[in-house]
Design a protein around this motif. Structure first.
Motif, PDB file in Angstrom:
ATOM      1  N   UNK A  86     -88.442  41.335  39.006  1.00  0.00           N
ATOM      2  CA  UNK A  86     -89.328  42.018  38.007  1.00  0.00           C
ATOM      3  C   UNK A  86     -89.525  43.435  38.079  1.00  0.00           C
ATOM      4  N   UNK A  87     -89.981  43.553  39.275  1.00  0.00           N
ATOM      5  CA  UNK A  87     -90.290  44.846  39.875  1.00  0.00           C
ATOM      6  C   UNK A  87     -88.958  46.052  39.638  1.00  0.00           C
ATOM      7  N   UNK A  88     -88.082  45.409  40.113  1.00  0.00           N
ATOM      8  CA  UNK A  88     -86.643  45.853  40.263  1.00  0.00           C
ATOM      9  C   UNK A  88     -86.340  46.432  38.756  1.00  0.00           C
ATOM     10  N   UNK A  89     -86.257  45.407  37.759  1.00  0.00           N
ATOM     11  CA  UNK A  89     -85.991  45.734  36.529  1.00  0.00           C
ATOM     12  C   UNK A  89     -86.905  46.716  35.559  1.00  0.00           C
ATOM     13  N   UNK A  90     -88.158  46.530  36.025  1.00  0.00           N
ATOM     14  CA  UNK A  90     -89.148  47.570  35.361  1.00  0.00           C
ATOM     15  C   UNK A  90     -88.834  49.008  36.158  1.00  0.00           C
ATOM     16  N   UNK A  91     -88.591  49.030  37.234  1.00  0.00           N
ATOM     17  CA  UNK A  91     -88.368  50.116  38.063  1.00  0.00           C
ATOM     18  C   UNK A  91     -87.149  51.018  37.337  1.00  0.00           C
ATOM     19  N   UNK A  92     -86.116  50.109  37.365  1.00  0.00           N
ATOM     20  CA  UNK A  92     -84.884  50.648  36.677  1.00  0.00           C
ATOM     21  C   UNK A  92     -84.977  51.228  35.425  1.00  0.00           C
ATOM     22  N   UNK A  93     -85.940  50.563  34.513  1.00  0.00           N
ATOM     23  CA  UNK A  93     -86.001  51.043  33.162  1.00  0.00           C
ATOM     24  C   UNK A  93     -86.827  52.412  33.183  1.00  0.00           C
ATOM     25  N   UNK A  94     -87.771  52.615  34.151  1.00  0.00           N
ATOM     26  CA  UNK A  94     -88.691  53.545  34.319  1.00  0.00           C
ATOM     27  C   UNK A  94     -87.740  54.796  34.914  1.00  0.00           C
ATOM     28  N   UNK A  95     -86.817  54.392  35.750  1.00  0.00           N
ATOM     29  CA  UNK A  95     -86.016  55.541  36.139  1.00  0.00           C
ATOM     30  C   UNK A  95     -85.190  56.075  35.313  1.00  0.00           C
ATOM     31  N   UNK A  96     -84.647  55.280  34.137  1.00  0.00           N
ATOM     32  CA  UNK A  96     -83.861  55.743  33.385  1.00  0.00           C
ATOM     33  C   UNK A  96     -84.745  56.694  32.468  1.00  0.00           C
ATOM     34  N   UNK A  97     -86.002  56.103  31.998  1.00  0.00           N
ATOM     35  CA  UNK A  97     -86.434  57.047  31.168  1.00  0.00           C
ATOM     36  C   UNK A  97     -86.669  58.376  31.626  1.00  0.00           C
ATOM     37  N   UNK A 113     -88.050  47.857  19.828  1.00  0.00           N
ATOM     38  CA  UNK A 113     -87.892  48.037  20.904  1.00  0.00           C
ATOM     39  C   UNK A 113     -86.678  47.052  21.562  1.00  0.00           C
ATOM     40  N   UNK A 114     -85.814  47.570  22.555  1.00  0.00           N
ATOM     41  CA  UNK A 114     -84.979  46.763  23.204  1.00  0.00           C
ATOM     42  C   UNK A 114     -84.966  46.970  24.609  1.00  0.00           C
ATOM     43  N   UNK A 115     -85.074  45.833  25.541  1.00  0.00           N
ATOM     44  CA  UNK A 115     -85.139  45.743  26.540  1.00  0.00           C
ATOM     45  C   UNK A 115     -83.941  44.807  27.478  1.00  0.00           C
ATOM     46  N   UNK A 116     -83.665  45.397  28.519  1.00  0.00           N
ATOM     47  CA  UNK A 116     -82.570  44.786  29.352  1.00  0.00           C
ATOM     48  C   UNK A 116     -83.092  44.341  30.780  1.00  0.00           C
ATOM     49  N   UNK A 117     -82.513  43.254  31.090  1.00  0.00           N
ATOM     50  CA  UNK A 117     -83.179  42.792  32.441  1.00  0.00           C
ATOM     51  C   UNK A 117     -81.606  42.440  33.183  1.00  0.00           C
ATOM     52  N   UNK A 118     -81.027  43.148  34.281  1.00  0.00           N
ATOM     53  CA  UNK A 118     -79.833  42.292  34.921  1.00  0.00           C
ATOM     54  C   UNK A 118     -80.170  41.994  36.321  1.00  0.00           C
ATOM     55  N   UNK A 119     -79.953  41.017  36.675  1.00  0.00           N
ATOM     56  CA  UNK A 119     -80.389  40.651  37.944  1.00  0.00           C
ATOM     57  C   UNK A 119     -79.566  39.606  38.853  1.00  0.00           C
ATOM     58  N   UNK A 120     -79.575  39.623  40.007  1.00  0.00           N
ATOM     59  CA  UNK A 120     -79.052  38.350  40.711  1.00  0.00           C
ATOM     60  C   UNK A 120     -80.038  37.751  41.580  1.00  0.00           C
ATOM     61  N   UNK A 121     -79.983  36.252  41.784  1.00  0.00           N
ATOM     62  CA  UNK A 121     -80.757  35.548  42.581  1.00  0.00           C
ATOM     63  C   UNK A 121     -80.419  35.017  43.688  1.00  0.00           C
ATOM     64  N   UNK A 122     -80.857  35.007  44.899  1.00  0.00           N
ATOM     65  CA  UNK A 122     -80.114  34.315  45.973  1.00  0.00           C
ATOM     66  C   UNK A 122     -80.590  32.705  46.010  1.00  0.00           C
ATOM     67  N   UNK A 123     -79.566  31.851  45.629  1.00  0.00           N
ATOM     68  CA  UNK A 123     -79.932  30.578  45.627  1.00  0.00           C
ATOM     69  C   UNK A 123     -79.315  29.616  46.318  1.00  0.00           C
ATOM     70  N   UNK A 124     -79.844  28.897  46.890  1.00  0.00           N
ATOM     71  CA  UNK A 124     -79.303  27.555  47.542  1.00  0.00           C
ATOM     72  C   UNK A 124     -79.812  27.794  49.261  1.00  0.00           C
ATOM     73  N   UNK A 125     -81.100  27.765  49.648  1.00  0.00           N
ATOM     74  CA  UNK A 125     -81.599  27.808  50.776  1.00  0.00           C
ATOM     75  C   UNK A 125     -81.118  26.694  51.565  1.00  0.00           C
ATOM     76  N   UNK A 126     -80.738  26.675  52.687  1.00  0.00           N
ATOM     77  CA  UNK A 126     -80.122  28.060  52.875  1.00  0.00           C
ATOM     78  C   UNK A 126     -79.220  27.801  54.121  1.00  0.00           C
ATOM     79  N   UNK A 127     -78.912  28.817  54.833  1.00  0.00           N
ATOM     80  CA  UNK A 127     -78.061  28.696  55.944  1.00  0.00           C
ATOM     81  C   UNK A 127     -78.810  27.995  57.227  1.00  0.00           C
ATOM     82  N   UNK A 128     -78.610  27.408  58.140  1.00  0.00           N
ATOM     83  CA  UNK A 128     -79.610  26.826  59.066  1.00  0.00           C
ATOM     84  C   UNK A 128     -79.899  27.966  60.072  1.00  0.00           C
TER      85      UNK A 128
END
Ligand code: PCD
Length: 786
Positions: A380-391, A457-472
């Motif tokens: 959430x913070x990442x994508x809000x920051x990305x939008x603020x930065x583009x602006x 208004x139009x809003x974008x959110x692009x993201x990746x999520x680390x899933x599958x905890x985990x390696x031992x």
């Protein structure tokens, strides 16, 4: 000529097979904890603290004991005699089971009453008289850190303030240098509010201690039965083989059913003390006020940018409000979970994150509510920051992402915080989303509308999520490594039973795991029954949360099937009277190389395993597999929302929501779409209607469903779903997790859309939830709303 089966027809990978579990759910034939009725069973109710912070002067239970039908009144002092007044948390802190010295949040467990029925137990609870000496309540990190703040955790030796942890990651110096070279520095500050998983079914347990055999059986709402067994063995010092945890059908988990709650522990203790089975079923308010919340994080950060749009570095600080006990249910060695997965999908050379957790007089939790441990806040913070930065750069938000997203040939890619991102086609997903929403057309429409006083208004959110905890190497719970497991037994007629160490709560494992076996062995999915949740039957596993089941248990299902296939190949060679090397496999059958019509089916091999095995071969066709994943899986998503705001009221409507999800190979496309639809619904609710807050006295606001709103079909918008498939390079069938993605990435799309609609007002941020009055205030004042 090949006689291979049609995989989709037999319910293998890619089949949108109907969910087999629904046959019982839609007929009201599910078997939930509250459906369990044992002979001689008693009922337990919990007395909760009305105050947020107070010293307990006395507890008088005599009136409760006097009520006919009351069998036991349990206080903290009695629990203390068994060394059970406190218990360890999954974050290596301690949590009160029943308060002895102080109460530290409103709703905290103070005593329990066990009676012949739940109504008598409730009367008993009301008859207990507690004398409290109120202490000043602390309801946010600022108050917690004030020099004269009262010490909340005075029970902890050596604790002199309300700080519960400090943590940092990344390279502060390299980041500093990058900031020195920046053309533009973009800043943002926001609060991700408390939210609550609120599954339909609340928590509950039926504990049954048999003093004759010494065996303890507990039916309970847990997402991780084996961990509970280990925890009970360690905390209550009962022998592990004498403990059986059964997680029957679960009415939604969403992370809420990962932690160990006092109610579970008390029901066990009460069963031991009364010698009878004891049932505890939490009510809605009990669930909302005392069980694991999500988020409650304050984030402040900045981004170093080159004038052409390239991100040079990011740094941010997180303050988390942990409540009274540090009980984050997360298995990593990192204090704030996977917060540092932020910016993993972007090519950001340098970064630095600091974090601090504080104790407050609020319910403990920090559960991964549909989120792999603080990833929601990160994205959430990442994508809000990305939008603020583009602006700030005066750049188009899609273009800014295009410049900075990782390229397809850059994988595996190391993030500045140490993760290894496995694979993806980020630009393709973004473009698919933009095309689907009609990006350029919408922007024109938006400009036109603005001239006529309409706010689109139009809003974008692009993201990746680390899933599958985990390696031992990096993930464990109480020292137990984060692998998972599967056991497959193929019966003589070629039907099978599969058990895993995961635990479905509605995700559909009974349907999808059978599809993986089908894919590996060619046994029709309908011939395979899947069971999870009973520690006496299932192989040891770490349970279901953090969308880890497909990446880990699902991989184990593949691996065990392959072991079965290897043995079946030997049986086939024996039946076909050729050497094993001359045997070829196609879905569902082995045949003689060069003579495709001479073959045997997997079912014929299964029969031979019990009736006609070669000399010296062990009979039977069953095996198990334990899978330790080499890495997390990294799905990607692009969510794009369009909204219209009514400037007179601040009410905003979602016009469209386009989702492009890449979770690698989809086992069951229909189930995946269901997961995404559910996640987007929760994301929508978080962005505009839900939060739990506390007033100055520490009273919870949002402790019932009049205040804490659940989205219904009425207000939830429709979603348009699209897919891209980038197979996971290290998963046996190329699948990545998906269950949480939409809840993690969705909120920023909605919020970015609203912020985009009011961009002309100069407002940089409105904290969630974006209730109409907040939006209206922002439009009216041109100021940020926190
Ligand atoms: N899938 C497929 N494909 C792919 C992936 C996946 O098909 N590629 C599918 C599977 O199989 C499953 C599902 O889908 O069935 C999901 O998956 P995943 O992703 O793996 O996940 P899991 O592990 O299984 O699960 C978990 C998640 C989580 S985590 C959450 S929250 C939520 C979700 O899930 N929850 C829930 N979803 C759901 N749904 C329901 N119905 N319910 C519930 O409760 Mo946490 O951490 O716990 O917070």
């Amino acid at each position: 000529m090949s006689q291979a089966l049609d995989e989709v027809k037999i319910g293998g990978l890619g089949a949108s097979r109907q969910r087999v579990e629904d046959a019982r759910f839609i007929r009201g034939r599910g078997n939930y904890v509250d459906d369990i009725v044992l002979p001689g069973m008693l009922h337990m109710e919990i007395l909760r603290s009305p105050l947020a912070h107070a010293r307990i002067k006395s507890i008088d239970t005599s009136k409760a004991w006097a009520i006919p039908g009351v069998r036991l009144v349990l206080t903290g002092e009695m629990a203390a005699q068994r060394n059970l007044a406190w218990m360890p948390t999954l974050s290596y802190d301690t949590q009160a089971v029943l308060a002895t010295d102080k109460v530290r949040f409103q709703g905290q467990e103070v005593a329990c009453v066990v009676a012949d029925d739940p109504y008598i137990a409730r009367d008993g609870v009301e008859a207990i008289v507690v004398e409290y000496e109120p202490l000043p309540p602390i309801v946010n990190p600022v108050q917690a850190l004030a020099p004269d703040a009262p010490l909340i955790r005075d029970d902890k030796e050596g604790q002199t303030d309300n700080v519960c942890y400090r943590w940092e990651v990344g390279d502060a110096e390299a980041t500093e240098r990058a900031f020195a070279e920046a053309d533009v520095v973009s800043k943002l500050k926001l609060h991700y509010p408390r939210s609550h998983p609120s599954p339909i079914e609340c928590c509950g347990s039926v504990a049954d201690y048999n003093s004759a055999t010494g065996k303890l059986t507990v039916y309970m709402t847990t997402q991780a039965p084996h961990i509970i067994r280990a925890a009970v063995a360690l905390v209550a010092e009962l022998p592990e083989h004498m403990i059986r945890i059964i997680s029957p059908d679960i009415g939604g988990g969403f992370g809420n059913k990962v932690p160990v709650y006092p109610g579970y522990v008390c029901s066990i203790l009460c069963s031991i003390l009364t010698g009878r089975p004891v049932k505890w079923i939490e009510d809605k308010t009990g669930n909302l006020v005392s069980t694991g919340f999500g988020r409650d994080m304050y984030l402040t950060g900045e981004m170093a940018l080159r004038a052409d749009g390239k991100i040079l570095a990011v740094r941010f600080h997180a303050d988390t409000d942990q409540g009274a006990f540090f009980s984050d249910a997360q298995p990593s060695k990192f204090k704030v979970g996977l917060l540092h997965s932020a910016f993993a999908c972007y090519d950001v050379p340098h970064g630095h994150i600091t974090a601090q957790g504080t104790y407050t007089n609020k319910a403990p939790g920090g559960v991964a509510y549909r989120c792999s441990f603080r990833v929601t806040e990160a994205m959430f913070f990442q994508e809000r920051m990305v939008q603020a930065a583009a602006d700030d750069l005066g750049m188009d938000q899609a273009e800014f992402r295009r410049i900075n997203l990782r390229e397809d040939d850059s994988f595996p890619a190391r993030t500045p915080f140490g993760f290894l991102v496995d694979s993806g086609q980020y630009a393709k997903c973004l473009q698919m989303g933009l095309d689907a929403i009609g990006y350029e057309d919408f922007k024109r429409e938006q400009a036109e509308a603005r001239k006529r006083g309409r706010y689109l208004g139009i809003g974008i959110s692009t993201m990746t999520e680390p899933l599958g905890a985990g390696n031992s190497r990096e993930y464990d719970i109480l020292g137990i490594k984060m692998f998972d497991s599967a056991e497959l037994r193929v019966h003589p007629t070629g039907k099978a039973i599969l058990r895993t160490g995961a635990k479905t709560q509605g995700q559909g494992h009974e349907t999808t795991w059978a599809q993986i076996v089908s894919h590996e062995l060619g046994i029709p999915a309908d011939d395979i029954v899947v069971e999870e949740g009973d520690t006496d039957h299932a192989p040891f596993g770490m349970g279901t949360y953090a969308s880890r089941s497909t990446p880990v248990a699902g991989a184990a299902v593949s691996m065990v099937s392959r072991k079965i296939r290897a043995k079946a190949r030997k049986l086939a060679a024996h039946l076909l009277e050729v050497s094993e090397e001359d045997v070829e496999w196609e879905l569902g059958r082995f045949y003689v190389r060069g003579a495709q019509s001479r073959g045997v089916t997997i079912q014929e091999c299964a029969m031979a395993a019990y009736t006609n095995m070669p000399d010296g071969m062990e009979p039977g066709l069953e095996n198990n597999a334990y899978y330790d994943p080499p890495n997390l899986t990294w799905p990607f998503a692009c969510y794009i929302a369009t909204v219209e705001i009514d400037p007179e009221t601040g009410v905003w409507d979602v016009l469209r929501l386009v989702a492009v999800d890449d979770c690698g190979v989809r086992i069951n496309p229909m189930v995946v779409e269901g997961q995404i639809t559910g996640g987007l619904t929760e994301a929508y609710a978080m962005s505009n209607m839900q939060f739990q807050t506390y007033d100055a006295e520490g009273n919870i606001v949002g402790g019932n469903y009049m205040d804490y709103l659940l989205p219904t079909a009425w207000e939830t918008p429709g979603f348009e779903l699209h897919e891209v498939v980038t197979p996971c390079p290290h998963h046996p069938i190329g699948a990545k997790g998906v269950g949480e993605c939409a809840a993690v990435g969705g909120p920023a799309a909605f919020v970015n859309a609203v912020m985009n609609a009011i961009g002309h007002t100069g407002v940089r941020n409105i904290d969630m939830p974006l209730l109409p009055d907040r939006v209206w205030d922002a439009i009216r004042t041109g100021k940020d709303i926190s």
